[in-house]
Design a protein around this motif. Structure first.
Motif, short mmCIF file in Angstrom:
data_model
loop_
_atom_site.label_atom_id
_atom_site.label_comp_id
_atom_site.label_asym_id
_atom_site.label_seq_id
_atom_site.Cartn_x
_atom_site.Cartn_y
_atom_site.Cartn_z
N LEU A 195 12.95 -7.88 -0.24
CA LEU A 195 11.54 -8.24 -0.37
C LEU A 195 11.47 -9.76 -0.49
CD1 LEU A 195 10.61 -5.54 -3.03
CD2 LEU A 195 10.47 -5.36 -0.57
N SER A 217 13.08 -4.63 -6.58
CA SER A 217 13.56 -4.03 -5.33
C SER A 217 12.71 -2.79 -5.05
CB SER A 217 15.03 -3.61 -5.47
OG SER A 217 15.13 -2.52 -6.37
N CYS A 218 12.95 -2.15 -3.92
CA CYS A 218 12.25 -0.88 -3.66
C CYS A 218 12.51 0.08 -4.82
CB CYS A 218 12.74 -0.22 -2.39
SG CYS A 218 12.82 -1.24 -0.92
N CYS A 233 10.46 0.34 -8.20
CA CYS A 233 9.26 1.18 -8.23
C CYS A 233 9.62 2.64 -7.93
CB CYS A 233 8.24 0.68 -7.22
SG CYS A 233 7.42 -0.82 -7.77
N HIS A 234 10.49 2.83 -6.95
CA HIS A 234 10.89 4.20 -6.58
C HIS A 234 12.31 4.41 -7.12
CE1 HIS A 234 7.52 4.26 -3.73
NE2 HIS A 234 7.92 3.09 -3.28
N PRO A 250 4.45 6.78 -5.51
CA PRO A 250 4.82 8.13 -5.09
C PRO A 250 6.32 8.39 -5.16
CG PRO A 250 4.32 6.77 -3.18
CD PRO A 250 4.10 5.90 -4.38
N LEU A 261 2.62 10.09 2.61
CA LEU A 261 1.67 9.16 3.21
C LEU A 261 2.07 8.86 4.64
CD1 LEU A 261 -0.59 7.46 1.77
CD2 LEU A 261 1.05 5.59 1.76
N VAL A 262 3.37 8.73 4.85
CA VAL A 262 3.89 8.33 6.15
C VAL A 262 4.74 9.47 6.71
CG1 VAL A 262 5.26 6.60 7.37
CG2 VAL A 262 4.07 5.99 5.28
N ARG A 274 7.61 11.47 8.40
CA ARG A 274 9.05 11.21 8.57
C ARG A 274 9.49 11.62 9.97
NH1 ARG A 274 7.39 9.47 4.12
NH2 ARG A 274 8.54 9.75 2.17
N PHE A 289 6.17 1.45 9.52
CA PHE A 289 5.66 1.29 8.15
C PHE A 289 6.60 0.36 7.35
CE2 PHE A 289 5.91 2.56 3.68
CZ PHE A 289 4.58 2.48 3.28
N LEU A 290 7.90 0.60 7.47
CA LEU A 290 8.86 -0.18 6.67
C LEU A 290 8.86 -1.65 7.07
CD1 LEU A 290 11.82 2.37 6.59
CD2 LEU A 290 10.32 1.74 4.68
N GLN A 322 5.74 -3.16 5.77
CA GLN A 322 5.75 -3.22 4.32
C GLN A 322 6.56 -4.43 3.83
OE1 GLN A 322 8.16 -0.33 2.56
NE2 GLN A 322 6.72 0.14 0.93
C1 HEC Z 1 5.64 -2.66 -6.86
C2 HEC Z 1 6.06 -1.31 -6.65
C3 HEC Z 1 6.61 -0.92 -5.29
C4 HEC Z 1 7.67 -1.48 -4.63
C5 HEC Z 1 8.51 -2.67 -5.04
C6 HEC Z 1 7.86 -0.67 -3.43
N1 HEC Z 1 6.94 0.33 -3.39
FE1 HEC Z 1 6.82 1.80 -1.97
N2 HEC Z 1 5.06 2.37 -2.74
C7 HEC Z 1 4.49 1.91 -3.92
C8 HEC Z 1 3.16 2.50 -4.07
C9 HEC Z 1 2.20 2.26 -5.23
C10 HEC Z 1 2.95 3.31 -2.93
C11 HEC Z 1 1.71 4.13 -2.60
C12 HEC Z 1 0.80 3.33 -1.71
C13 HEC Z 1 -0.49 4.04 -1.39
O1 HEC Z 1 -0.69 5.18 -1.80
O2 HEC Z 1 -1.29 3.40 -0.69
C14 HEC Z 1 4.18 3.21 -2.12
C15 HEC Z 1 4.38 3.92 -0.94
C16 HEC Z 1 5.58 3.95 -0.24
C17 HEC Z 1 5.87 4.83 0.88
C18 HEC Z 1 4.93 5.86 1.46
C19 HEC Z 1 4.97 7.13 0.64
C20 HEC Z 1 5.47 8.33 1.40
O3 HEC Z 1 6.23 9.13 0.79
O4 HEC Z 1 5.17 8.49 2.59
C21 HEC Z 1 7.15 4.55 1.30
C22 HEC Z 1 7.93 5.21 2.44
C23 HEC Z 1 7.63 3.48 0.44
N3 HEC Z 1 6.67 3.14 -0.48
C24 HEC Z 1 8.88 2.89 0.55
C25 HEC Z 1 9.21 1.70 -0.09
C26 HEC Z 1 10.32 0.83 0.30
C27 HEC Z 1 11.31 1.10 1.41
C28 HEC Z 1 10.27 -0.26 -0.53
C29 HEC Z 1 11.13 -1.51 -0.48
C30 HEC Z 1 11.16 -2.21 0.78
C31 HEC Z 1 9.16 -0.06 -1.45
N4 HEC Z 1 8.53 1.12 -1.14
C32 HEC Z 1 8.85 -0.92 -2.49
C33 HEC Z 1 5.08 1.03 -4.81
C34 HEC Z 1 6.15 0.21 -4.50
#
Ligand code: HEC
Length: 298
Positions: free
Chosen positions: A76, A86-87, A90-91, A134, A144-145, A147, A156-157, A160
């Protein structure tokens, strides 16, 4: 006011220690992951357990490389990278994170506004609209997206990383590996509510996966992988503090330095073998040990 209190408290501590033989207190350890938890979260739990791994193909090398990248703050850009997010922050382990709180980004714990101007000017929508983070292993209907739709996840990635988080445009292999990891996440493969321990083996595995990748011919676009490996070394460094693990922590720094410089790394596998022995041997005294960790946190 605060300063007065601090000096008074320090003075009281000195007085209290006079005449006793207790050793000087260790500086309390500092863990990045505790920078974004809610006040109600138990820090020990946050540092010792994580949601269960739910992967369809845990042994697939692309999935494993994707997992490595997923834990790298430097994928990021902008404020997220600076803060160390990092991703996986949050996840957690590709799942959700009900305890996540980041000032200016979160509303209730477990939510984030990823269209906030703090992370990127490009996606900023001027509205504070945090939504729940999520679980990326959630069943098909809750995603949301897609697969399965051709290229949808990859698009999307890329968007993002570059738009939401102001990161540099990632190499193609980075997007492919991340997509492989995310496609492999599926709660049907595990007990979705189960938790598992956080271990040094998690980080060691990431380092091995990165080392195997650097060994292939595709090293020209390897910088994201090297950075992800350095982040793994950094997390180990937090758990094996220099004050207690002099040689081991020096080696963590030294491997990190080598990863930031050399084109090809000499003896990386051998160095990781030695490191692994040190990590295993030191584990009881490290901050992977729950009791030791609990005693040391302020
Ligand atoms: C600050 C917290 C945060 C970080 C850091 C983050 N995400 Fe997320 N992510 C979220 C949130 C909140 C949503 C839901 C967005 C929405 O509903 O509009 C989301 C949604 C998503 C989704 C879609 C959900 C789905 O299951 O289809 C994917 C895929 C995803 N993130 C992957 C990533 C990846 C890969 C990274 C790193 C490059 C990342 N996220 C970093 C908070 C985060």
């Amino acid at each position: 006011m605060r300063l007065t209190f601090t000096i008074a408290a320090a003075f009281a501590a000195v007085i209290a220690c006079q005449g006793s033989v207790s050793p000087p207190p260790e500086t309390p350890p500092n863990f990045k992951a505790l920078d974004w938890i809610s006040e109600e979260t138990d820090p020990v739990a946050r540092l010792t357990v994580q949601p269960a791994t739910c992967l369809i193909a845990p042994e697939d090398p692309a999935v494993q490389r994707g997992e490595l990248l997923f834990t790298s703050p430097l994928l990021l850009g902008g404020q997220a990278a600076k803060a160390g997010l990092s991703c996986a922050s949050c996840h957690l382990n590709g799942r959700g994170n009900p305890d996540f709180v980041f000032s200016g980004i979160s509303g209730a714990p477990g939510t984030a506004d990823i269209t906030s101007g703090l992370f990127s000017k490009m996606r900023a929508d001027q509205v504070f609209n945090p939504v729940p983070i999520p679980d990326l292993a959630a069943p098909e209907g809750q995603r949301l997206v897609s697969r399965s739709a051709d290229g949808a996840l990859e698009a999307f990635l890329s968007a993002q990383i570059t738009e939401e988080f102001a990161g540099a445009a990632p190499a193609r292999s980075v997007i492919e590996d991340l997509a492989a990891y995310i496609r492999s996440l599926d709660a049907a493969t595990c007990d979705a509510n189960a938790e598992q321990a956080q271990t040094w083996q998690d980080e060691m595995k990431r380092l091995r996966v990165g080392a195997a990748y650097l060994d292939t011919e595709r090293v020209e676009d390897a910088s994201a992988y090297r950075l992800a490996m350095r982040a793994a070394l950094g997390r180990l460094y937090e758990r094996y503090p220099a004050s207690k693990f002099g040689g081991l922590s020096q080696e963590l720094v030294s491997i990190g330095r080598a990863l930031s410089q050399a084109d090809r790394l000499d003896m990386l596998d051998e160095r990781l073998d030695t490191l692994e022995r040190g990590l295993r041997h030191g584990e009881p005294q490290s901050f992977y040990n729950r009791e030791h960790l609990a005693r040391s946190l302020p």
